[in-house]
Motif scaffolding. Structure first.
Motif, PDB file in Angstrom:
ATOM      1  N   THR A 327      43.934  42.775  52.860  1.00 41.41           N
ATOM      2  CA  THR A 327      42.856  42.792  52.242  1.00 41.41           C
ATOM      3  C   THR A 327      43.039  44.628  52.172  1.00 41.41           C
ATOM      4  O   THR A 327      42.102  44.385  51.004  1.00 41.41           O
ATOM      5  N   ASN A 331      42.956  46.425  48.965  1.00 42.64           N
ATOM      6  CA  ASN A 331      42.311  46.951  48.151  1.00 42.64           C
ATOM      7  C   ASN A 331      42.584  48.626  47.848  1.00 42.64           C
ATOM      8  O   ASN A 331      41.930  49.520  47.262  1.00 42.64           O
ATOM      9  N   SER A 337      48.753  47.011  46.258  1.00 40.02           N
ATOM     10  CA  SER A 337      48.207  45.734  45.594  1.00 40.02           C
ATOM     11  C   SER A 337      49.203  44.382  45.227  1.00 40.02           C
ATOM     12  O   SER A 337      49.261  43.488  45.279  1.00 40.02           O
ATOM     13  N   TYR A 355      38.059  34.933  49.821  1.00 41.04           N
ATOM     14  CA  TYR A 355      37.936  36.830  49.894  1.00 41.04           C
ATOM     15  C   TYR A 355      37.598  36.115  48.259  1.00 41.04           C
ATOM     16  O   TYR A 355      39.254  35.733  47.461  1.00 41.04           O
ATOM     17  N   PRO A 356      36.187  36.153  47.902  1.00 39.43           N
ATOM     18  CA  PRO A 356      36.245  35.723  46.570  1.00 39.43           C
ATOM     19  C   PRO A 356      36.483  36.884  45.536  1.00 39.43           C
ATOM     20  O   PRO A 356      36.756  36.638  44.450  1.00 39.43           O
ATOM     21  N   GLN A 357      36.592  37.994  46.074  1.00 41.14           N
ATOM     22  CA  GLN A 357      37.379  39.013  44.920  1.00 41.14           C
ATOM     23  C   GLN A 357      38.601  39.280  44.313  1.00 41.14           C
ATOM     24  O   GLN A 357      39.514  39.928  43.743  1.00 41.14           O
ATOM     25  N   TYR A 359      40.385  37.458  42.182  1.00 40.44           N
ATOM     26  CA  TYR A 359      41.237  36.806  41.128  1.00 40.44           C
ATOM     27  C   TYR A 359      40.341  38.812  40.314  1.00 40.44           C
ATOM     28  O   TYR A 359      41.321  38.476  40.226  1.00 40.44           O
ATOM     29  N   PRO A 360      39.916  39.157  41.236  1.00 35.62           N
ATOM     30  CA  PRO A 360      39.019  40.473  39.856  1.00 35.62           C
ATOM     31  C   PRO A 360      39.765  40.696  39.761  1.00 35.62           C
ATOM     32  O   PRO A 360      40.157  41.863  39.209  1.00 35.62           O
ATOM     33  N   LYS A 361      40.123  40.936  41.446  1.00 31.12           N
ATOM     34  CA  LYS A 361      41.524  42.234  42.139  1.00 31.12           C
ATOM     35  C   LYS A 361      42.571  41.507  41.453  1.00 31.12           C
ATOM     36  O   LYS A 361      42.953  43.231  40.319  1.00 31.12           O
ATOM     37  N   SER A 364      42.545  42.816  37.860  1.00 28.48           N
ATOM     38  CA  SER A 364      42.219  44.609  37.425  1.00 28.48           C
ATOM     39  C   SER A 364      43.909  44.958  37.573  1.00 28.48           C
ATOM     40  O   SER A 364      44.038  46.073  37.165  1.00 28.48           O
ATOM     41  N   ASP A 460      35.241  41.789  35.217  1.00 27.90           N
ATOM     42  CA  ASP A 460      35.131  40.356  36.170  1.00 27.90           C
ATOM     43  C   ASP A 460      35.364  39.325  35.170  1.00 27.90           C
ATOM     44  O   ASP A 460      35.458  39.118  34.151  1.00 27.90           O
TER      45      ASP A 460
END
Length: 576
Positions: A327, A331, A337, A355-357, A359-361, A364, A460
């Motif tokens: 993680t 980040n 990444s 790890y909810p983030q 797909y947003p990460k 990005s 998002d």
């Protein structure tokens, strides 16, 4: 070490006088009468070796061979020849029981055994010094001799099941190999020839390298017997440790696969830890965890992430210990990444990592540089896996499709031919997103302009309104300057009769020579020079339009006697 000779050689006999030749035999003949300058040095050493094994009265010749090992003449191989001879000498003495110390031995015999053991320690220190020699050939020889000596000691001097695990020389060898003085080739040789093939050596290597993060501990282990002082570079320690660990592959899981994978010999106990895959993985987990906790550079972190899914994660009994490292790497952004995606998704899919983030990460990472990156093929392979589930929200999938379509407008041809089949497959597996290819867009009646509802700057992917947008970017690609790209872009406008495209036919290509096997046959996209050559070699069906009169001046006014009028560029701009 100089002058370390033994005075009591035979129990119950008179000791030699101090002025007596230490190499004199009973008949008064000397063992080392021949000088290395008078005869071949190798023959000289072989004579000394034979005399040592012939009688214990000649043990002082061991000291002579040790002194030869101190010579570092690059022109000769005196130290190497002496090292090999001493290895044979000590191994034969161990086989004969001359280095063991039974309780029934008399005081004089115990003194001889103690002296031999001290000389053996001197020999081990000399081998480790040879391993630090600048000559790679000497390093390779020292490695071979040390491993042969380790096998001899574990087989004859200490015959317990834990002989290899308790061998100090092997641990000192492993810790010496990660020093900066040792060449990379020597570390690779050790990893491939010994660590990768033998379970006992692999177990001891894992156990030894788990000390690497504690630099004071490493200094103590390396220098406690040599008495030398040095300062280890933490970065080089980490880099060299990674070289050895990265060469270790998965261990066999079944018992019948491991019985012959021992350097010294299989333990007699059926339940010994060397037989246990769990025990091996436990030591591997300690070594890798200790390495991952270090302050890693970008290159080192990238190398580790590249090994994560197939070389590191399978060794862990508790894969959850990798969460923080992955993680944190994810980040960091950029290529780091991208490299962490595989390991992170492995934990999400198989170990239920929350790890909810993710797909947003992941969303990005889809910027204009991704299709120009050297990791492009790997990223799109992973992206195909991450979005393969039919349970993903259609709004999420539409955002990825729309973003990739948008950045393909600025991508090289070799990147576009990957994106279009990928979008086709995704639309095929997510039918709700196919509305994007049938929507023409809406006209703002007040402004009388066409607007795209897609919000490109929204981080998002669930809030981009991509599902209400259209894939006008793919329609634009159908007018691409390169005809092959324009041809493959037309598959979106036709009926979806093909079940799916094999992305492997489109990946791993660049400007060099791109061969794409798709529904339209073989598409060849060459680099810029090859593209130009291909266009120039075509048969011209219609001659191109050219200007009839070539002007003499373009940016300046024509001469007064010239009949041609000034160009529009000269009329609009002044270049005086």
């Amino acid at each position: 070490m100089a002058g370390a000779t033994i005075s009591g050689l035979e129990p119950g006999k008179k000791r030699k006088r101090k002025d007596e030749n230490p190499h004199a035999s009973k008949k008064g003949r000397t063992v080392a009468a021949e000088s290395p300058q008078e005869v071949d040095f190798q023959d000289h050493v072989l004579r000394l070796e034979g005399k040592i094994l012939e009688s214990r009265t000649n043990y002082n010749a061991i000291q002579t061979l040790l002194e030869y090992m101190q010579k570092h003449d690059e022109a000769g191989d005196e130290d190497v020849i002496a090292a090999v001879a001493l290895c044979r000498v000590f191994c034969k003495l161990m086989v004969g029981g001359n280095l063991s110390k039974p309780r029934e031995r008399s005081g004089n015999e115990a003194t001889i055994v103690q002296w031999l053991r001290e000389r053996m320690q001197d020999y081990e220190r000399a081998l480790l010094r040879m391993l630090r020699n600048e000559n790679i050939g000497r390093q390779s020889t020292a490695l071979t001799v040390i491993m042969r000596f380790v096998k001899g000691k574990a087989s004859h001097l200490n015959q317990s099941d834990d002989a290899v695990l308790q061998e100090v020389l092997l641990r000192q060898l492993i810790l010496t190999l990660i020093e900066e003085q040792v060449a990379e080739e020597t570390r690779v040789e050790f990893a491939k020839s010994y660590v990768g093939n033998y379970r006992d050596i692999r177990y001891c290597t894992f156990a030894s390298l788990s000390y690497v993060p504690s630099l004071p501990r490493v200094e103590h282990l390396l220098n406690r017997r040599s008495g030398r002082a040095s300062h280890k570079d933490p970065e080089s320690l980490v880099r060299n440790t990674l070289t050895i660990l990265a060469a270790i592959e998965l261990i066999p899981e079944r018992q019948e696969e491991v019985d012959k994978d021992f350097y010294v010999g299989p333990p007699s106990k059926a339940k010994h830890e060397l037989y246990s895959s769990a025990a091996q993985k436990k030591q591997a987990q300690k070594a890798w965890t200790a390495l991952l906790r270090q302050d890693l550079g970008k290159e080192q972190r990238g190398n580790i992430l590249g090994l994560m899914s197939h070389r590191i994660a399978p060794w862990f009994l508790k894969v959850e210990l990798l969460m923080d490292f992955l993680t944190d790497s994810f980040n960091l952004g950029g290529s780091t990444s991208l490299l962490s995606l595989s390991g992170l998704f492995y934990l999400i899919q198989h170990k239920n990592l929350d790890y909810p983030q993710f797909y947003p990460k992941l969303y990005s990472l889809l910027d204009s540089k991704i299709l120009h990156s050297k990791h492009r093929s790997r990223f799109l392979r992973l992206l195909d896996i991450f979005l393969a589930s039919t349970h993903l929200p259609a709004a999420l999938v539409a955002s990825f499709v729309k973003r990739l379509a948008r950045i393909s407008l600025f991508a090289p041809p070799s990147g576009i031919v990957i994106v279009v089949p990928w979008i086709y497959n995704l639309l095929k597996s997510h039918p709700r997103c196919t509305f994007m290819i049938h929507r023409n867009g809406e006209v703002d009646r007040i402004e009388e302009t066409w607007g795209d509802p897609f919000r490109q700057e929204e981080p998002d992917p669930m809030e981009t309104d991509a599902l209400e947008s259209s894939l006008w970017e793919i329609q634009m690609l159908q007018s691409h300057y390169h005809p092959n790209v324009a041809t493959i872009a037309k598959i979106i406008s036709e009926q979806f009769t093909k079940q799916a495209y094999n992305l492997e036919d489109f990946l791993d290509h660049s400007y060099g020579t791109v061969s794409v096997c798709g529904g339209y046959g073989m598409l060849e996209i060459a680099d810029r020079s090859q593209m130009l050559d291909a266009e120039l070699s075509k048969d011209i069906k219609k001659p191109p339009e050219v200007e009839f009169e070539i002007p003499k001046k373009i940016f300046m006014k024509q001469d007064a006697d010239s009949a041609s009028e000034p160009s529009l560029l000269v009329k609009l701009w002044s270049f005086d």
